[in-house]
Design a protein around this motif. Structure first.
Motif, PDB file in Angstrom:
ATOM      1  N   TRP A 145       1.168  -1.682  -0.152  1.00  0.00           N
ATOM      2  CA  TRP A 145      -0.193  -0.119   0.230  1.00  0.00           C
ATOM      3  C   TRP A 145       0.742   1.386  -0.245  1.00  0.00           C
ATOM      4  O   TRP A 145       0.459   2.436  -1.022  1.00  0.00           O
ATOM      5  N   LEU A 146       1.918   1.385   0.781  1.00  0.00           N
ATOM      6  CA  LEU A 146       2.915   2.467   0.905  1.00  0.00           C
ATOM      7  C   LEU A 146       3.737   2.256   0.052  1.00  0.00           C
ATOM      8  O   LEU A 146       4.102   3.756  -0.841  1.00  0.00           O
ATOM      9  N   LEU A 147       3.691   1.318  -1.356  1.00  0.00           N
ATOM     10  CA  LEU A 147       4.098   1.727  -2.274  1.00  0.00           C
ATOM     11  C   LEU A 147       3.254   2.724  -3.462  1.00  0.00           C
ATOM     12  O   LEU A 147       3.714   2.735  -4.280  1.00  0.00           O
ATOM     13  N   LEU A 148       1.985   2.203  -3.063  1.00  0.00           N
ATOM     14  CA  LEU A 148       1.030   1.975  -4.350  1.00  0.00           C
ATOM     15  C   LEU A 148       0.438   3.053  -4.261  1.00  0.00           C
ATOM     16  O   LEU A 148       0.034   3.904  -5.264  1.00  0.00           O
ATOM     17  N   ALA A 149       0.701   3.520  -3.013  1.00  0.00           N
ATOM     18  CA  ALA A 149      -0.404   5.915  -2.549  1.00  0.00           C
ATOM     19  C   ALA A 149       0.268   6.281  -3.441  1.00  0.00           C
ATOM     20  O   ALA A 149       0.092   6.660  -4.180  1.00  0.00           O
ATOM     21  N   PRO A 150       1.884   6.786  -3.188  1.00  0.00           N
ATOM     22  CA  PRO A 150       1.883   8.009  -4.359  1.00  0.00           C
ATOM     23  C   PRO A 150       2.172   8.038  -5.669  1.00  0.00           C
ATOM     24  O   PRO A 150       1.261   8.585  -5.872  1.00  0.00           O
ATOM     25  N   LEU A 151       1.689   6.315  -5.918  1.00  0.00           N
ATOM     26  CA  LEU A 151       1.804   6.523  -7.288  1.00  0.00           C
ATOM     27  C   LEU A 151      -0.054   6.327  -7.651  1.00  0.00           C
ATOM     28  O   LEU A 151      -0.039   7.856  -8.935  1.00  0.00           O
ATOM     29  N   ALA A 152      -0.633   6.407  -6.925  1.00  0.00           N
ATOM     30  CA  ALA A 152      -2.253   6.391  -7.334  1.00  0.00           C
ATOM     31  C   ALA A 152      -2.685   8.270  -7.192  1.00  0.00           C
ATOM     32  O   ALA A 152      -3.602   8.377  -7.246  1.00  0.00           O
ATOM     33  N   LEU A 153      -2.069   8.374  -6.296  1.00  0.00           N
ATOM     34  CA  LEU A 153      -2.321   9.974  -5.776  1.00  0.00           C
ATOM     35  C   LEU A 153      -1.417  10.379  -6.948  1.00  0.00           C
ATOM     36  O   LEU A 153      -2.673  11.584  -7.179  1.00  0.00           O
ATOM     37  N   LEU A 154      -0.577  10.258  -8.225  1.00  0.00           N
ATOM     38  CA  LEU A 154      -0.312  11.126  -8.327  1.00  0.00           C
ATOM     39  C   LEU A 154      -1.234  10.740 -10.123  1.00  0.00           C
ATOM     40  O   LEU A 154      -1.629  11.734 -11.061  1.00  0.00           O
ATOM     41  N   LEU A 155      -1.941   9.716  -9.793  1.00  0.00           N
ATOM     42  CA  LEU A 155      -2.820   9.888 -11.169  1.00  0.00           C
ATOM     43  C   LEU A 155      -4.202  10.582 -10.642  1.00  0.00           C
ATOM     44  O   LEU A 155      -4.581  10.973 -11.788  1.00  0.00           O
ATOM     45  N   ALA A 156      -3.958  10.862  -9.238  1.00  0.00           N
ATOM     46  CA  ALA A 156      -5.347  10.776  -9.527  1.00  0.00           C
ATOM     47  C   ALA A 156      -5.480  12.819  -9.029  1.00  0.00           C
ATOM     48  O   ALA A 156      -6.751  13.143 -10.089  1.00  0.00           O
ATOM     49  N   LEU A 157      -4.434  13.596  -8.954  1.00  0.00           N
ATOM     50  CA  LEU A 157      -3.688  14.670  -9.053  1.00  0.00           C
ATOM     51  C   LEU A 157      -3.954  14.892 -10.440  1.00  0.00           C
ATOM     52  O   LEU A 157      -4.021  16.027 -11.410  1.00  0.00           O
ATOM     53  N   VAL A 158      -3.364  14.212 -11.618  1.00  0.00           N
ATOM     54  CA  VAL A 158      -3.538  14.743 -13.010  1.00  0.00           C
ATOM     55  C   VAL A 158      -4.501  14.764 -14.074  1.00  0.00           C
ATOM     56  O   VAL A 158      -5.267  15.245 -14.435  1.00  0.00           O
ATOM     57  N   ASP A 159      -5.260  13.233 -13.600  1.00  0.00           N
ATOM     58  CA  ASP A 159      -6.872  13.716 -14.087  1.00  0.00           C
ATOM     59  C   ASP A 159      -7.536  14.085 -14.028  1.00  0.00           C
ATOM     60  O   ASP A 159      -7.510  14.804 -14.267  1.00  0.00           O
ATOM     61  N   ALA A 160      -7.223  15.025 -12.099  1.00  0.00           N
ATOM     62  CA  ALA A 160      -7.926  16.179 -12.005  1.00  0.00           C
ATOM     63  C   ALA A 160      -7.832  17.471 -12.794  1.00  0.00           C
ATOM     64  O   ALA A 160      -8.238  18.225 -12.957  1.00  0.00           O
ATOM     65  N   ARG A 161      -6.479  17.492 -13.320  1.00  0.00           N
ATOM     66  CA  ARG A 161      -5.665  17.949 -13.640  1.00  0.00           C
ATOM     67  C   ARG A 161      -6.200  18.387 -15.225  1.00  0.00           C
ATOM     68  O   ARG A 161      -6.372  19.615 -15.275  1.00  0.00           O
ATOM     69  N   VAL A 162      -6.176  17.583 -15.976  1.00  0.00           N
ATOM     70  CA  VAL A 162      -6.105  17.618 -17.257  1.00  0.00           C
ATOM     71  C   VAL A 162      -6.731  16.705 -18.078  1.00  0.00           C
ATOM     72  O   VAL A 162      -6.679  16.224 -19.318  1.00  0.00           O
ATOM     73  N   HIS A 163      -8.356  15.767 -17.427  1.00  0.00           N
ATOM     74  CA  HIS A 163      -8.242  15.042 -17.619  1.00  0.00           C
ATOM     75  C   HIS A 163      -7.973  13.776 -18.222  1.00  0.00           C
ATOM     76  O   HIS A 163      -7.675  13.404 -19.219  1.00  0.00           O
ATOM     77  N   ARG A 164      -6.796  13.053 -17.981  1.00  0.00           N
ATOM     78  CA  ARG A 164      -6.140  12.375 -18.279  1.00  0.00           C
ATOM     79  C   ARG A 164      -5.524  11.228 -17.767  1.00  0.00           C
ATOM     80  O   ARG A 164      -5.179  11.815 -16.300  1.00  0.00           O
ATOM     81  N   LEU A 165      -5.583  10.267 -18.122  1.00  0.00           N
ATOM     82  CA  LEU A 165      -5.085   8.833 -16.948  1.00  0.00           C
ATOM     83  C   LEU A 165      -3.736   8.316 -17.914  1.00  0.00           C
ATOM     84  O   LEU A 165      -4.227   7.009 -18.947  1.00  0.00           O
ATOM     85  N   PRO A 166      -2.299   8.731 -18.049  1.00  0.00           N
ATOM     86  CA  PRO A 166      -1.490   8.560 -18.952  1.00  0.00           C
ATOM     87  C   PRO A 166      -1.191   6.719 -18.618  1.00  0.00           C
ATOM     88  O   PRO A 166      -0.947   6.246 -17.472  1.00  0.00           O
ATOM     89  N   ASP A 167      -1.033   6.181 -19.877  1.00  0.00           N
ATOM     90  CA  ASP A 167      -0.199   4.656 -19.630  1.00  0.00           C
ATOM     91  C   ASP A 167       0.412   4.364 -18.416  1.00  0.00           C
ATOM     92  O   ASP A 167       0.647   3.095 -17.983  1.00  0.00           O
ATOM     93  N   VAL A 168       1.257   5.465 -18.272  1.00  0.00           N
ATOM     94  CA  VAL A 168       2.696   5.225 -18.107  1.00  0.00           C
ATOM     95  C   VAL A 168       2.972   5.010 -16.777  1.00  0.00           C
ATOM     96  O   VAL A 168       3.543   4.651 -15.407  1.00  0.00           O
ATOM     97  N   LEU A 169       0.973   5.578 -16.212  1.00  0.00           N
ATOM     98  CA  LEU A 169       0.601   5.353 -14.881  1.00  0.00           C
ATOM     99  C   LEU A 169       0.014   4.594 -14.067  1.00  0.00           C
ATOM    100  O   LEU A 169       0.129   3.522 -13.110  1.00  0.00           O
ATOM    101  N   THR A 170      -1.121   4.035 -15.525  1.00  0.00           N
ATOM    102  CA  THR A 170      -1.864   3.002 -14.778  1.00  0.00           C
ATOM    103  C   THR A 170      -1.483   1.655 -14.737  1.00  0.00           C
ATOM    104  O   THR A 170      -2.436   0.376 -14.299  1.00  0.00           O
ATOM    105  N   LEU A 171      -1.051   1.573 -16.196  1.00  0.00           N
ATOM    106  CA  LEU A 171      -0.650  -0.236 -16.259  1.00  0.00           C
ATOM    107  C   LEU A 171      -0.046  -0.360 -15.218  1.00  0.00           C
ATOM    108  O   LEU A 171       0.921  -1.554 -14.972  1.00  0.00           O
ATOM    109  N   PRO A 172       1.704   0.415 -14.916  1.00  0.00           N
ATOM    110  CA  PRO A 172       2.607   0.185 -14.091  1.00  0.00           C
ATOM    111  C   PRO A 172       1.625   0.092 -12.713  1.00  0.00           C
ATOM    112  O   PRO A 172       2.001  -1.614 -11.989  1.00  0.00           O
TER     113      PRO A 172
END
Length: 244
Positions: free
Chosen positions: A96-123
């Motif tokens: 959970w501790l390893l995944l949480a920052p990555l998940a937060l990064l995904l949420a922030l990018v999507d909130a900013r530009v409505h985008r979920l990059p493959d370089v984040l979702t797939l990893p």
């Protein structure tokens, strides 16, 4: 107590380290990622570029505002601290501790530009399944890797069907995100999976209604659902860990 404090420290550090990625990936779909700072100076490439900190190497000007930096590091620390508090010293806590920052990064990018990059979702999905496998073999593990795998496939398949039926209401990035969300929620069982997904949609509905009431959106306004789904996943994991 010490586990929670260490998790908070890790979360703050991880939040700071992901600021360059937040700046670089916050671009519209189909647009190349930011290769230069807001002043136009080129940023470092390669692994060092992602870990160089949120400042231009030539001017030392911040690529991310001080307010955003504080908010991101605080949020990352809070999420990691919460997960540590509810999970305790069980093997899945490291996951959970390893995944949480990555998940937060995904949420922030999507909130900013409505985008979920493959370089984040797939990893995120790959890391969740790869790390939960060994965790399931450790003593005191509270979940099932098999169920996590099946839940990832099930939720991903369900979102794929919804995308095919109504591509305007759901992006393909959400389908890929569903793989990772399904894995982490499925770890604690099917009931937690249903609860986490339901919580995500409930949060999305509440967010949409709030924007409508405040007249900051209309019924036709496209809203990013990724942050709500990830928040719902956090709720589900927290409740599953507390009950585990």
């Amino acid at each position: 107590m010490w586990t929670s404090l260490a998790a908070i420290g890790w979360g703050a550090a991880a939040g700071w380290l992901m600021l360059p990625a937040l700046y670089r990936l916050s671009v519209p779909t189909g647009t190349p990622w930011h290769a230069s700072c807001p002043d136009g100076h080129p940023l470092r490439t390669g692994p060092r570029g992602w870990l160089a900190g949120p400042r231009c190497p030539q001017t030392a000007h911040a690529c991310v505002s001080r307010r955003a930096t504080t908010a991101v590091t605080t949020a990352s620390a809070a999420v990691c601290g919460l997960l540590a508090a509810v999970t305790g010293p069980r093997p899945e806590l490291l996951v959970w501790l390893l995944l949480a920052p990555l998940a937060l990064l995904l949420a922030l990018v999507d909130a900013r530009v409505h985008r979920l990059p493959d370089v984040l979702t797939l990893p995120l999905a790959a890391a969740a399944l790869a790390l939960l496998g060994p965790a399931s073999l450790a003593p005191d593990a509270a979940g099932s890797w098999t169920t996590a795998l099946l839940a990832a496939a099930t939720l991903g398949g369900l979102f794929l069907v919804l995308f095919v039926i109504s591509p305007r209401s759901m992006g393909f990035g959400d389908v890929k995100l569903a793989l990772g969300i399904g894995a982490v929620l499925g770890w604690y069982g099917w009931r937690v999976l249903i609860l986490g997904v339901f919580a995500g949609y409930l949060i999305a509905a509440a967010h949409g209604m709030t924007l409508l009431i405040r007249r900051k959106a209309t019924a036709r306004t496209a809203l990013a659902i990724g942050p709500s789904l990830l928040t719902g996943a956090l709720v589900g994991v927290a409740l599953g860990a507390a009950a585990g």
